[in-house]
Design a protein around this motif. Structure first.
Motif, short mmCIF file in Angstrom:
data_model
loop_
_atom_site.label_atom_id
_atom_site.label_comp_id
_atom_site.label_asym_id
_atom_site.label_seq_id
_atom_site.Cartn_x
_atom_site.Cartn_y
_atom_site.Cartn_z
N ARG A 53 0.83 -1.21 0.00
CA ARG A 53 0.00 0.00 0.00
C ARG A 53 0.86 1.26 0.00
O ARG A 53 0.51 2.27 -0.62
N MET A 54 1.98 1.23 0.70
CA MET A 54 2.85 2.40 0.82
C MET A 54 3.80 2.55 -0.36
O MET A 54 4.47 3.58 -0.48
N HIS A 55 3.88 1.55 -1.23
CA HIS A 55 4.91 1.53 -2.27
C HIS A 55 4.98 2.80 -3.12
O HIS A 55 6.08 3.33 -3.34
N PRO A 56 3.86 3.33 -3.64
CA PRO A 56 3.99 4.54 -4.46
C PRO A 56 4.66 5.71 -3.74
O PRO A 56 5.52 6.39 -4.31
N ARG A 57 4.29 5.92 -2.48
CA ARG A 57 4.91 7.02 -1.74
C ARG A 57 6.37 6.74 -1.41
O ARG A 57 7.21 7.65 -1.43
N LEU A 58 6.68 5.48 -1.12
CA LEU A 58 8.06 5.12 -0.84
C LEU A 58 8.94 5.30 -2.08
O LEU A 58 10.08 5.78 -1.98
N ARG A 64 13.59 10.85 -4.97
CA ARG A 64 14.16 12.13 -4.55
C ARG A 64 15.52 11.93 -3.90
O ARG A 64 16.48 12.67 -4.16
N SER A 65 15.61 10.92 -3.06
CA SER A 65 16.89 10.65 -2.39
C SER A 65 17.97 10.22 -3.39
O SER A 65 19.13 10.60 -3.27
N ALA A 66 17.57 9.42 -4.38
CA ALA A 66 18.53 8.98 -5.40
C ALA A 66 19.07 10.16 -6.19
O ALA A 66 20.26 10.20 -6.56
N ALA A 67 18.21 11.14 -6.46
CA ALA A 67 18.66 12.33 -7.19
C ALA A 67 19.72 13.09 -6.39
O ALA A 67 20.56 13.79 -6.98
N ASP A 68 19.71 12.93 -5.07
CA ASP A 68 20.70 13.57 -4.22
C ASP A 68 21.89 12.66 -3.93
O ASP A 68 22.77 13.01 -3.14
N GLY A 69 21.88 11.45 -4.53
CA GLY A 69 23.01 10.55 -4.39
C GLY A 69 22.92 9.56 -3.25
O GLY A 69 23.95 9.01 -2.83
N PHE A 70 21.70 9.28 -2.77
CA PHE A 70 21.53 8.36 -1.64
C PHE A 70 20.82 7.07 -2.07
O PHE A 70 19.90 7.10 -2.89
#
Length: 246
Positions: A53-58, A64-70
């Motif tokens: 159920r949470m997958h889309p938000r996760l 967003r985190s990947a775009a910052d290198g995480f």
């Protein structure tokens, strides 16, 4: 840790589902992650609604985190999703719903029964997942914790030395015992509070923030209800992790 599926999303983000014993989880890594250039990790907390159920938000948070290198990762909470039901927690949730629907105050007994066993069981599972994740060559430190049940974040920040910074979502279902643990938190904190959250006792959230022992802690309050978090609030949280994990 056993990887059970792998897919590359359209923005180069690699999503891998895994199991750690009976615990399902998901790991997202940016295209830049490699054994020669390991990336920091953010653990994504979430409410006990189930990973599916949470997958889309996760995924949105992972992108967003990947775009910052995480890299980011999460695990299913005890008694949620595809994991075995937990009768005691189910009963506590039923008592909570009954009290809220009746317009009654939620007692300390209900909060303790709902939250404390979950914290006691979930935190060692998060630590075991962290052991396995940091053993992967493309994942390095430091490590952050973001969102989810605030009491789990408090306990992790106290007992897990590898957590370097935490971003927490203020919520009112916090056992009184957790206030004492909050005083032991020393990592940098970014706390988000929705000022008009219909399910949140604002004063309790402010009292908890005051209790945190961190020398660096910031409270970001925005007008609106629980689901009305503005886009820029996510940007501010992302800047917090970039500042402390890179």
């Amino acid at each position: 840790m056993h990887f059970t599926s792998e897919q590359s999303l359209d923005d180069g983000l690699l999503e891998r589902e895994f199991t750690l014993g009976e615990i399902p989880g998901i790991l997202w890594t940016p295209a830049s992650a490699s054994a020669s250039a390991p990336v920091p990790l953010i653990l994504l907390g979430h409410p006990p609604l189930g990973l599916r159920r949470m997958h889309p938000r996760l995924v949105d948070r992972a992108r967003r985190s990947a775009a910052d290198g995480f890299a980011t990762a999460t695990i299913e909470l005890p008694g949620s999703g595809d994991r075995p039901r937990w009768p005691a927690i189910d009963q506590a949730r039923a008592e909570l719903r009954r009290a809220m629907e009746a317009g009654e105050p939620v007692s300390d007994e209900i909060v303790d029964a709902l939250v404390l066993p979950l914290v006691d069981k979930a935190v060692p599972e998060w630590q075991a997942a962290l052991d396995a994740l940091l053993a992967l060559p493309e994942i390095g430190g430091p490590v952050g914790y973001s969102g989810g049940i605030i009491s789990i974040g408090i306990r992790l920040a106290v007992v897990e030395q590898r957590i370097a910074a935490a971003g927490l979502f203020a919520g009112s279902l916090v056992p009184r015992a957790m206030f004492e643990e909050a005083r032991q938190v020393t990592v940098p904190l970014h706390v988000l509070l929705q000022w008009d959250d219909e399910g949140n006792d604002r004063q309790a959230a402010l009292d908890l923030f005051d209790a945190f022992g961190s020398k660096e802690k910031s409270l970001h309050a925005n007008m609106g209800g629980h689901t009305g978090v503005p886009q820029f609030a996510g940007d501010t949280a992302a800047q917090f992790f970039t500042r402390h994990l890179k």
